[in-house]
Design an enzyme around this catalytic site. Structure first.
Site, PDB file in Angstrom:
ATOM      1  N   PHE A 171      -5.990 -24.932 -26.544  1.00 12.80           N
ATOM      2  CA  PHE A 171      -4.633 -24.851 -27.073  1.00 12.80           C
ATOM      3  C   PHE A 171      -3.897 -23.849 -26.170  1.00 12.80           C
ATOM      4  CE2 PHE A 171      -4.398 -27.816 -30.605  1.00 12.80           C
ATOM      5  CZ  PHE A 171      -5.634 -28.391 -30.408  1.00 12.80           C
ATOM      6  N   THR A 223      -2.974 -22.892  -6.085  1.00 14.71           N
ATOM      7  CA  THR A 223      -2.366 -22.080  -7.154  1.00 14.71           C
ATOM      8  C   THR A 223      -3.200 -20.831  -7.461  1.00 14.71           C
ATOM      9  OG1 THR A 223      -3.472 -23.434  -8.825  1.00 14.71           O
ATOM     10  CG2 THR A 223      -1.216 -24.033  -8.290  1.00 14.71           C
ATOM     11  N   GLY A 224      -4.397 -20.755  -6.919  1.00 12.80           N
ATOM     12  CA  GLY A 224      -5.279 -19.622  -7.210  1.00 12.80           C
ATOM     13  C   GLY A 224      -5.050 -18.440  -6.281  1.00 12.80           C
ATOM     14  N   TYR A 255       0.079 -35.363 -17.476  1.00 10.40           N
ATOM     15  CA  TYR A 255      -0.944 -34.312 -17.452  1.00 10.40           C
ATOM     16  C   TYR A 255      -2.006 -34.592 -18.517  1.00 10.40           C
ATOM     17  CZ  TYR A 255      -3.176 -29.907 -18.581  1.00 10.40           C
ATOM     18  OH  TYR A 255      -4.116 -28.956 -18.888  1.00 10.40           O
ATOM     19  N   ILE A 305      14.928 -19.659 -25.653  1.00  9.24           N
ATOM     20  CA  ILE A 305      14.129 -20.299 -26.712  1.00  9.24           C
ATOM     21  C   ILE A 305      14.462 -21.785 -26.694  1.00  9.24           C
ATOM     22  CG2 ILE A 305      13.703 -20.410 -29.196  1.00  9.24           C
ATOM     23  CD1 ILE A 305      14.520 -17.448 -29.361  1.00  9.24           C
ATOM     24  N   ASN A 309      -4.838 -35.363  -7.849  1.00  8.16           N
ATOM     25  CA  ASN A 309      -5.621 -34.113  -7.895  1.00  8.16           C
ATOM     26  C   ASN A 309      -6.617 -34.127  -9.050  1.00  8.16           C
ATOM     27  OD1 ASN A 309      -6.205 -31.477  -6.899  1.00  8.16           O
ATOM     28  ND2 ASN A 309      -5.034 -30.594  -8.572  1.00  8.16           N
ATOM     29  N   ASN A 364      -9.130 -24.288  -3.718  1.00  7.50           N
ATOM     30  CA  ASN A 364      -8.318 -24.572  -2.520  1.00  7.50           C
ATOM     31  C   ASN A 364      -7.174 -23.575  -2.361  1.00  7.50           C
ATOM     32  OD1 ASN A 364      -6.463 -25.363  -4.444  1.00  7.50           O
ATOM     33  ND2 ASN A 364      -6.518 -27.540  -3.936  1.00  7.50           N
ATOM     34  N   ILE A 372     -11.708 -30.048  -3.836  1.00  5.84           N
ATOM     35  CA  ILE A 372     -12.789 -30.882  -4.390  1.00  5.84           C
ATOM     36  C   ILE A 372     -12.620 -32.355  -4.013  1.00  5.84           C
ATOM     37  CG2 ILE A 372     -13.340 -29.326  -6.306  1.00  5.84           C
ATOM     38  CD1 ILE A 372     -11.920 -31.348  -8.173  1.00  5.84           C
ATOM     39  N   ALA A 403      -7.563 -28.156 -11.413  1.00  6.45           N
ATOM     40  CA  ALA A 403      -6.625 -29.228 -11.762  1.00  6.45           C
ATOM     41  C   ALA A 403      -5.213 -28.665 -11.808  1.00  6.45           C
ATOM     42  CB  ALA A 403      -6.979 -29.809 -13.134  1.00  6.45           C
TER      43      ALA A 403
END
Ligand code: UFG
Length: 331
Positions: free
Chosen positions: A169, A35-36, A141, A207, A92, A32, A52, A75
């Site tokens: 990971f 974010t891509g 999430y 950090i 989503n 969609n 989707i 996702a």
């Protein structure tokens, strides 16, 4: 027969499309573009822009394509955001999976390789984490991804759908020739942030916490190179096609690096000073997440090539230097 890649314009999905095309698969992509990046999708893949969760759209794609297997990357994936906006994640991720499974069932598509996450384990009770370590997510999430795993399991039992859940990971790096790479807005991940500091795009690395129960006080993570990660997806797809049993695999390196160790490694790779300052802990960060990836190696025959963290950072650095503004450089 076609491999359908959902979320194929994202960071990880675009590396999957690229590798599938290079290995000679026929590939279709759904994304969609929330974010891509359209430019990240290999030109030899057929591209369908849409969501989707839009069932009639998804049905139209399945009606056009002869789908033999699915790689599902579509996702939302930011832990912090999910705590603020759980419903966004449930809609989503979980509802998206619901619609996808309905359409797979309708079109008789049996095989799905799914992007799961170490976040399904929460604060782990043991290290390294194996696939049988209890899954107790500590944020929405992780909860959404665990629910998606369970949905596939029940559809496996009821409809004979087959799945592999790949629990990632910390994914980092880029394709070796830097044609595709990581471009998030906003960026929250450690490696690209360190490299943005190295490029002078940020003043310093913050950090997040130096009082964790680790040797140098900073969080330890297990970094896996994106091209290696995708190789495991293709092995998983072939495993399912060959009748492999539905299951989950951790994808990591069995080795952990602290935030400070990653910073030092990046200083070495880039030759830059990379200023850093101590900041408060980030909410929800487990102190140590290290995978046992022995199951993926034994059953899928997965053999990661980038086992040295400097080598992983080098591939990311090459991408950032050649694309300092990400895909905007190429528009
Ligand atoms: N970190 C910093 N400063 C920063 C960014 C990160 O110190 O500016 C630290 C974090 O506190 C953490 C480590 O670097 O200790 C790695 O952080 P990332 O945000 O890069 O990655 P996470 O481990 O938080 O998250 C990753 C994936 C998630 C997945 C999670 C599993 O990005 O999608 O692993 O726990 F859910």
């Amino acid at each position: 027969m076609t491999v359908l890649v959902l979320g194929g314009a994202g960071y990880i999905g675009s590396h999957a499309v690229d590798q599938l095309v290079e290995k000679g698969y026929d590939v279709a992509v759904v994304d969609n573009l929330v974010t891509g990046h359209r430019q990240a999708v290999h030109p030899k893949a057929r591209f369908y822009e849409g969501d989707i969760r839009d069932k009639s759209f998804l049905q139209s794609v399945f009606a056009k394509e002869k789908v033999e297997g699915i790689l599902h990357f579509a996702a939302f994936s930011l832990v912090g955001e999910s705590v603020e906006k759980p419903l966004k994640y449930f809609n989503n991720n979980i509802y998206g999976m619901q619609v996808l499974l309905e359409v797979m069932e309708e079109y008789g598509v049996k095989n799905i390789v799914f992007s799961s996450t170490a976040a399904t384990y929460g604060e782990p009770e043991e290290t390294p984490i194996t696939e049988t370590t209890p899954q107790k997510p500590t944020n929405p999430y992780g909860e959404s991804k665990l629910t998606m795993e369970k949905m596939m399991k029940w559809c496996h039992e009821a409809y004979g759908m087959n799945f592999v859940a790949l629990r990632y990971f910390n994914v980092a790096g880029a394709k070796e020739n830097s044609s595709i790479g990581e471009d998030h807005d906003p960026e929250t991940h450690l490696v690209p942030i360190i490299l943005q500091v190295a490029l002078g795009q940020r003043d310093s690395l913050k950090i997040f916490g130096t009082d964790y129960p680790t040797p140098d006080g900073t969080c330890i993570r297990d970094y896996v190179q994106v091209v290696d990660l995708i190789a495991a997806h293709i092995l998983a797809l072939e495993y399912l096609k060959n009748g492999g049993e539905s299951t989950a695999f951790n994808l990591g390196s069995n080795t952990g690096y602290s935030v400070k160790e990653m910073l030092e490694a990046a200083r070495k790779v880039t030759g830059k000073v990379i200023p850093a300052e101590v900041a408060p802990r980030r909410a929800g960060d487990p102190s140590i997440l290290v995978a046992s990836a022995d199951k993926a190696k034994a059953i899928l025959g997965w053999q990661p090539q980038h086992t040295d963290v400097e080598d992983i950072i080098q591939t990311a650095w090459n991408w950032h230097v050649s694309h300092p503004k990400g895909y905007n450089d190429k528009k």
